[in-house]
Scaffold this motif. Structure first.
Motif, PDB file in Angstrom:
ATOM      1  N   MET A   1       0.878  -1.329  -0.089  1.00  0.00           N
ATOM      2  CA  MET A   1       0.072   0.096   0.081  1.00  0.00           C
ATOM      3  C   MET A   1       1.040   1.296  -0.011  1.00  0.00           C
ATOM      4  SD  MET A   1      -2.917   0.779  -0.232  1.00  0.00           S
ATOM      5  CE  MET A   1      -4.363   1.828   0.108  1.00  0.00           C
TER       6      MET A   1
ATOM      7  N   ILE B   1       2.046   2.317  -3.441  1.00  0.00           N
ATOM      8  CA  ILE B   1       0.627   2.939  -4.247  1.00  0.00           C
ATOM      9  C   ILE B   1       0.661   4.420  -3.908  1.00  0.00           C
ATOM     10  CG2 ILE B   1      -1.934   2.714  -4.669  1.00  0.00           C
ATOM     11  CD1 ILE B   1      -0.224   0.452  -5.944  1.00  0.00           C
TER      12      ILE B   1
ATOM     13  N   LEU C   1       3.744  -1.654  -9.627  1.00  0.00           N
ATOM     14  CA  LEU C   1       2.738  -2.445  -9.317  1.00  0.00           C
ATOM     15  C   LEU C   1       3.083  -4.112  -9.490  1.00  0.00           C
ATOM     16  CD1 LEU C   1      -0.263  -0.682 -11.374  1.00  0.00           C
ATOM     17  CD2 LEU C   1       0.661  -0.654  -8.897  1.00  0.00           C
ATOM     18  N   LEU C   2       4.289  -4.353  -9.767  1.00  0.00           N
ATOM     19  CA  LEU C   2       4.609  -5.749  -9.838  1.00  0.00           C
ATOM     20  C   LEU C   2       4.550  -6.321  -8.475  1.00  0.00           C
ATOM     21  CD1 LEU C   2       7.578  -5.797 -12.225  1.00  0.00           C
ATOM     22  CD2 LEU C   2       5.458  -6.829 -12.420  1.00  0.00           C
ATOM     23  N   PRO C   3       3.863  -7.385  -8.439  1.00  0.00           N
ATOM     24  CA  PRO C   3       3.681  -7.985  -6.727  1.00  0.00           C
ATOM     25  C   PRO C   3       4.793  -8.884  -6.290  1.00  0.00           C
ATOM     26  CG  PRO C   3       2.477  -9.308  -8.549  1.00  0.00           C
ATOM     27  CD  PRO C   3       3.132  -8.202  -9.361  1.00  0.00           C
ATOM     28  N   PHE C   4       6.128  -8.496  -6.706  1.00  0.00           N
ATOM     29  CA  PHE C   4       7.134  -9.395  -6.248  1.00  0.00           C
ATOM     30  C   PHE C   4       8.113  -8.780  -5.221  1.00  0.00           C
ATOM     31  CE2 PHE C   4       6.552 -10.267 -10.708  1.00  0.00           C
ATOM     32  CZ  PHE C   4       5.944 -11.915 -10.578  1.00  0.00           C
ATOM     33  N   ASN C   5       9.012  -9.380  -4.463  1.00  0.00           N
ATOM     34  CA  ASN C   5       9.739  -8.947  -3.280  1.00  0.00           C
ATOM     35  C   ASN C   5      10.875  -8.020  -3.748  1.00  0.00           C
ATOM     36  OD1 ASN C   5       7.934  -9.788  -1.222  1.00  0.00           O
ATOM     37  ND2 ASN C   5       9.030 -11.834  -0.969  1.00  0.00           N
TER      38      ASN C   5
ATOM     39  N   ARG D   1      11.036  -5.517  -5.284  1.00  0.00           N
ATOM     40  CA  ARG D   1      10.454  -4.171  -5.487  1.00  0.00           C
ATOM     41  C   ARG D   1      11.082  -3.674  -4.484  1.00  0.00           C
ATOM     42  NH1 ARG D   1       4.450  -3.468  -5.103  1.00  0.00           N
ATOM     43  NH2 ARG D   1       4.885  -4.433  -3.490  1.00  0.00           N
TER      44      ARG D   1
END
Length: 112
Positions: A1, A4, A68-72, A74
């Motif tokens: 979050m 974002i 927005l990539l949901p990988f660690n 980031r």
């Protein structure tokens, strides 16, 4: 979050910078728009928001996707540095091109 919120704030700052560029453009070239009324000015600024947002999302698509990539990965410092570099480079070029119109418009009476 948190990512974002940071992304939203950066894109909001970009939208404000695009509006600021438009204000600078109109201040320097107001003589070329003699019939511009306050209502017309508000119409221009209101209509330009949609155009600016589409340009911002188009030019920042890679950056937004990276956020927005949901990988660690980031959270990796190098990854965030590359993302920030892409953001600054792309938007720096876009804002410089936008500001170039301030000086370019009197010669061609057209915006790039």
């Amino acid at each position: 979050m948190l990512f974002i919120k940071m992304l939203f704030k950066r894109l909001l700052v970009l939208a404000a910078l695009y509006q600021l560029c438009r204000i600078v453009f109109l201040l320097f070239n107001h003589l070329y728009f003699p019939g511009l009324t306050p209502k017309g000015l508000l119409t221009i600024f209101y209509g330009s928001i949609r155009f600016d947002l589409s340009a911002i999302f188009y030019f920042n698509a890679v950056y937004i996707l990276m956020f927005l990539l949901p990988f660690n990965f980031r959270f990796n410092r190098v990854y965030r540095g590359v993302a920030k570099g892409i953001f600054i480079l792309v938007n720096g070029v876009c804002l410089i091109a936008n500001l170039a119109d301030v000086a370019y418009y009197p010669f061609t009476l057209r915006r790039t």
